[in-house]
Write a protein that holds these residues in place. Structure first.
Motif, PDB file in Angstrom:
ATOM      1  N   GLU A 295      -4.273  10.114   2.598  1.00  0.00           N
ATOM      2  CA  GLU A 295      -4.888   8.957   1.591  1.00  0.00           C
ATOM      3  C   GLU A 295      -4.091   7.823   1.779  1.00  0.00           C
ATOM      4  O   GLU A 295      -2.903   7.856   2.307  1.00  0.00           O
ATOM      5  N   ALA A 296      -4.860   6.483   1.779  1.00  0.00           N
ATOM      6  CA  ALA A 296      -4.158   5.300   1.693  1.00  0.00           C
ATOM      7  C   ALA A 296      -4.971   4.375   0.592  1.00  0.00           C
ATOM      8  O   ALA A 296      -5.862   4.351   0.469  1.00  0.00           O
ATOM      9  N   ARG A 297      -3.882   3.762  -0.102  1.00  0.00           N
ATOM     10  CA  ARG A 297      -4.401   2.901  -1.498  1.00  0.00           C
ATOM     11  C   ARG A 297      -3.837   1.695  -1.302  1.00  0.00           C
ATOM     12  O   ARG A 297      -2.447   1.776  -1.356  1.00  0.00           O
ATOM     13  N   ILE A 298      -4.206   0.605  -1.932  1.00  0.00           N
ATOM     14  CA  ILE A 298      -3.523  -0.660  -2.111  1.00  0.00           C
ATOM     15  C   ILE A 298      -3.026  -0.586  -3.410  1.00  0.00           C
ATOM     16  O   ILE A 298      -3.504  -0.200  -4.603  1.00  0.00           O
ATOM     17  N   THR A 299      -1.569  -0.974  -3.689  1.00  0.00           N
ATOM     18  CA  THR A 299      -0.822  -0.607  -5.053  1.00  0.00           C
ATOM     19  C   THR A 299      -0.373  -1.988  -5.615  1.00  0.00           C
ATOM     20  O   THR A 299      -0.238  -2.106  -6.636  1.00  0.00           O
ATOM     21  N   HIS A 300      -0.512  -2.993  -4.610  1.00  0.00           N
ATOM     22  CA  HIS A 300      -0.200  -4.482  -5.190  1.00  0.00           C
ATOM     23  C   HIS A 300      -1.087  -5.491  -4.347  1.00  0.00           C
ATOM     24  O   HIS A 300      -1.213  -5.539  -3.098  1.00  0.00           O
ATOM     25  N   LEU A 301      -1.848  -6.323  -5.364  1.00  0.00           N
ATOM     26  CA  LEU A 301      -2.505  -7.388  -4.571  1.00  0.00           C
ATOM     27  C   LEU A 301      -2.341  -8.511  -5.508  1.00  0.00           C
ATOM     28  O   LEU A 301      -2.679  -8.413  -6.700  1.00  0.00           O
ATOM     29  N   ALA A 302      -1.869  -9.769  -5.007  1.00  0.00           N
ATOM     30  CA  ALA A 302      -1.618 -11.012  -5.892  1.00  0.00           C
ATOM     31  C   ALA A 302      -1.479 -12.064  -4.858  1.00  0.00           C
ATOM     32  O   ALA A 302      -1.178 -11.992  -3.623  1.00  0.00           O
ATOM     33  N   TYR A 303      -1.724 -13.218  -5.482  1.00  0.00           N
ATOM     34  CA  TYR A 303      -1.751 -14.755  -4.468  1.00  0.00           C
ATOM     35  C   TYR A 303      -0.062 -14.659  -4.638  1.00  0.00           C
ATOM     36  O   TYR A 303       0.646 -14.319  -5.357  1.00  0.00           O
ATOM     37  N   ALA A 304       0.237 -15.418  -3.586  1.00  0.00           N
ATOM     38  CA  ALA A 304       1.649 -15.670  -3.241  1.00  0.00           C
ATOM     39  C   ALA A 304       2.187 -16.736  -4.550  1.00  0.00           C
ATOM     40  O   ALA A 304       1.327 -17.572  -4.978  1.00  0.00           O
ATOM     41  N   PRO A 305       3.503 -16.756  -4.815  1.00  0.00           N
ATOM     42  CA  PRO A 305       3.876 -17.630  -5.784  1.00  0.00           C
ATOM     43  C   PRO A 305       3.722 -18.982  -5.771  1.00  0.00           C
ATOM     44  O   PRO A 305       3.303 -19.679  -6.792  1.00  0.00           O
ATOM     45  N   GLU A 306       3.524 -19.493  -4.595  1.00  0.00           N
ATOM     46  CA  GLU A 306       3.479 -20.920  -4.268  1.00  0.00           C
ATOM     47  C   GLU A 306       2.297 -21.183  -4.469  1.00  0.00           C
ATOM     48  O   GLU A 306       1.694 -22.601  -4.834  1.00  0.00           O
ATOM     49  N   ILE A 307       0.896 -20.555  -4.754  1.00  0.00           N
ATOM     50  CA  ILE A 307      -0.405 -20.938  -4.944  1.00  0.00           C
ATOM     51  C   ILE A 307      -0.757 -20.043  -6.254  1.00  0.00           C
ATOM     52  O   ILE A 307      -1.960 -20.428  -6.491  1.00  0.00           O
ATOM     53  N   ALA A 308      -0.195 -19.200  -6.836  1.00  0.00           N
ATOM     54  CA  ALA A 308      -0.614 -18.486  -8.044  1.00  0.00           C
ATOM     55  C   ALA A 308      -1.019 -19.465  -8.944  1.00  0.00           C
ATOM     56  O   ALA A 308      -2.137 -19.250  -9.682  1.00  0.00           O
TER      57      ALA A 308
ATOM     58  N   ALA B 181       0.872  -1.111   0.039  1.00  0.00           N
ATOM     59  CA  ALA B 181      -0.162   0.065   0.120  1.00  0.00           C
ATOM     60  C   ALA B 181       1.031   1.235   0.036  1.00  0.00           C
ATOM     61  O   ALA B 181       2.121   1.243   0.514  1.00  0.00           O
ATOM     62  N   VAL B 182       0.221   2.335  -0.630  1.00  0.00           N
ATOM     63  CA  VAL B 182       1.126   3.630  -0.351  1.00  0.00           C
ATOM     64  C   VAL B 182       0.176   4.486   0.442  1.00  0.00           C
ATOM     65  O   VAL B 182      -1.080   4.434   0.604  1.00  0.00           O
ATOM     66  N   VAL B 183       0.923   5.182   1.327  1.00  0.00           N
ATOM     67  CA  VAL B 183       0.102   5.954   2.321  1.00  0.00           C
ATOM     68  C   VAL B 183       0.603   7.516   2.355  1.00  0.00           C
ATOM     69  O   VAL B 183       1.687   7.699   2.075  1.00  0.00           O
ATOM     70  N   VAL B 184      -0.407   8.296   2.025  1.00  0.00           N
ATOM     71  CA  VAL B 184      -0.024   9.897   1.960  1.00  0.00           C
ATOM     72  C   VAL B 184      -0.186  10.579   3.652  1.00  0.00           C
ATOM     73  O   VAL B 184      -1.531  10.420   3.979  1.00  0.00           O
ATOM     74  N   TRP B 185       0.939  11.044   4.061  1.00  0.00           N
ATOM     75  CA  TRP B 185       0.629  11.449   5.446  1.00  0.00           C
ATOM     76  C   TRP B 185       1.343  12.796   5.599  1.00  0.00           C
ATOM     77  O   TRP B 185       2.184  13.186   4.967  1.00  0.00           O
ATOM     78  N   GLN B 186       1.006  13.653   6.840  1.00  0.00           N
ATOM     79  CA  GLN B 186       1.731  14.708   7.354  1.00  0.00           C
ATOM     80  C   GLN B 186       1.678  14.930   8.744  1.00  0.00           C
ATOM     81  O   GLN B 186       0.541  14.279   9.263  1.00  0.00           O
ATOM     82  N   VAL B 187       2.575  15.695   9.285  1.00  0.00           N
ATOM     83  CA  VAL B 187       2.496  15.889  10.763  1.00  0.00           C
ATOM     84  C   VAL B 187       1.313  17.248  10.929  1.00  0.00           C
ATOM     85  O   VAL B 187       1.304  18.043  10.248  1.00  0.00           O
ATOM     86  N   ARG B 188       0.490  16.814  11.879  1.00  0.00           N
ATOM     87  CA  ARG B 188      -0.462  17.809  12.253  1.00  0.00           C
ATOM     88  C   ARG B 188      -0.263  18.313  13.731  1.00  0.00           C
ATOM     89  O   ARG B 188      -0.393  19.633  13.988  1.00  0.00           O
ATOM     90  N   ASP B 189       0.251  17.641  14.680  1.00  0.00           N
ATOM     91  CA  ASP B 189       0.678  17.962  15.749  1.00  0.00           C
ATOM     92  C   ASP B 189       2.073  17.675  16.200  1.00  0.00           C
ATOM     93  O   ASP B 189       2.662  16.543  16.268  1.00  0.00           O
ATOM     94  N   THR B 190       2.946  18.986  16.133  1.00  0.00           N
ATOM     95  CA  THR B 190       4.340  18.701  16.099  1.00  0.00           C
ATOM     96  C   THR B 190       4.666  18.254  17.623  1.00  0.00           C
ATOM     97  O   THR B 190       5.796  17.533  17.768  1.00  0.00           O
TER      98      THR B 190
END
Length: 284
Positions: free
Chosen positions: A196-209, A116-125
């Motif tokens: 924002e938070a988004r799933i960028t990669h999703l796949a079965y593991a190679p051993e069961i793909a 996943a990719v996460v977009v974040w920023q500091v609100r309370d220093t």
């Protein structure tokens, strides 16, 4: 828990003129050979230099005096503050965390790869600096933990769980919303806002793909066959109904069964049918 509080600082340009005056005092002391004027000028100049604070756009500076948090300067510009304070700069810019692919089991226990990719920023220093040890590392670790927890909550698809309302594969919008909400809850302690938070990669593991691909293909074949059979049954039903309505031929139950069988073979078969001419009758 400590919270951020805004503080103001003296303009740095005033301290710059004082610095020039101190240097002039040092020069005059050297010229007149007055030692105390030189000492006073040097000390004053060092105090001015030590208290300078430059805050860039989209940055802030937290001020700490002898272990006590004094406040945060959020306004950008050139300032002068108490020379004994410790100045810690915190970026307020939005940042991207491009998570690494991790292997985890979904709700049904199937091993999958997810990132996943996460977009974040500091609100309370104040929270970012004092509530956690390293807020950037904290964001990274908590984001990975949230992605793992999310994968455990839902199935990859609904092939095995047909009652699943949300799946990782087909419910991207809902899954992203759930991930964003969980991350905001996890990172609130560190004064972090997740934009924002988004799933960028999703796949079965190679051993069961490979096995999962065969299962998907088989499911697609079964679905196509079901549609073909439904269509063929409808066509046979229509053919029998037309023959009966127009009284073209009278068929007993055995002849109807033979006709239905032949039509289904023709309509559902994968290969072209080779016609066979029957020179006799159905009963001989």
């Amino acid at each position: 828990m400590i919270h951020e509080k805004n503080t103001t600082a003296i303009s740095g340009y005033l301290s710059f003129f004082i610095l020039l005056s101190a240097l002039g005092l040092v020069a005059y002391g050297i010229y007149s050979q007055v030692i105390w004027l030189i000492a006073v000028g040097i000390v004053l100049a060092l105090i001015m230099l030590k208290g300078w604070l430059i805050v860039n756009p989209n940055e802030s500076a937290a001020l700490i005096l002898f272990g006590s948090y004094q406040g945060t300067v959020r306004k950008d510009g050139f300032f002068w503050v108490n020379p004994f304070v410790v100045k810690r700069t915190v970026s307020l810019k939005a940042r991207n965390l491009d998570g690494q692919k991790i292997k985890v089991n979904d709700k049904l226990g199937n091993p999958i790869e997810i990132a996943a990719v996460v977009v974040w920023q500091v609100r309370d220093t104040a929270k970012a600096l004092f509530a956690v040890d390293d807020y950037t590392k904290y964001v990274q670790i908590q984001s990975e933990a949230a992605v793992r927890h999310l994968a455990n909550q839902f199935a990859y698809d609904n092939f095995e769980d047909e009652d699943a309302v949300i799946t990782l594969k087909d419910g991207a919008q809902q899954v992203s919303g759930i991930l964003e909400k969980e991350l905001n809850e996890r990172l609130a302690m560190a004064g972090i806002d997740v934009i924002e938070a988004r799933i960028t990669h999703l796949a079965y593991a190679p051993e069961i793909a490979s096995a999962m691909l065969q299962r998907q293909q088989a499911t697609a074949v079964v679905s196509a066959r079901r549609q073909i059979v439904d269509g063929a049954v409808g066509m046979v039903e229509m053919a029998l109904e037309k023959l009966s309505q127009k009284d073209i031929v009278q068929l007993d139950e055995e002849r109807k069964a033979a006709m239905v069988s032949n039509l289904l073979v023709v309509l559902c078969g994968e290969r072209n049918v080779a016609p066979i001419v029957n020179a006799g009758t159905l009963y001989h």
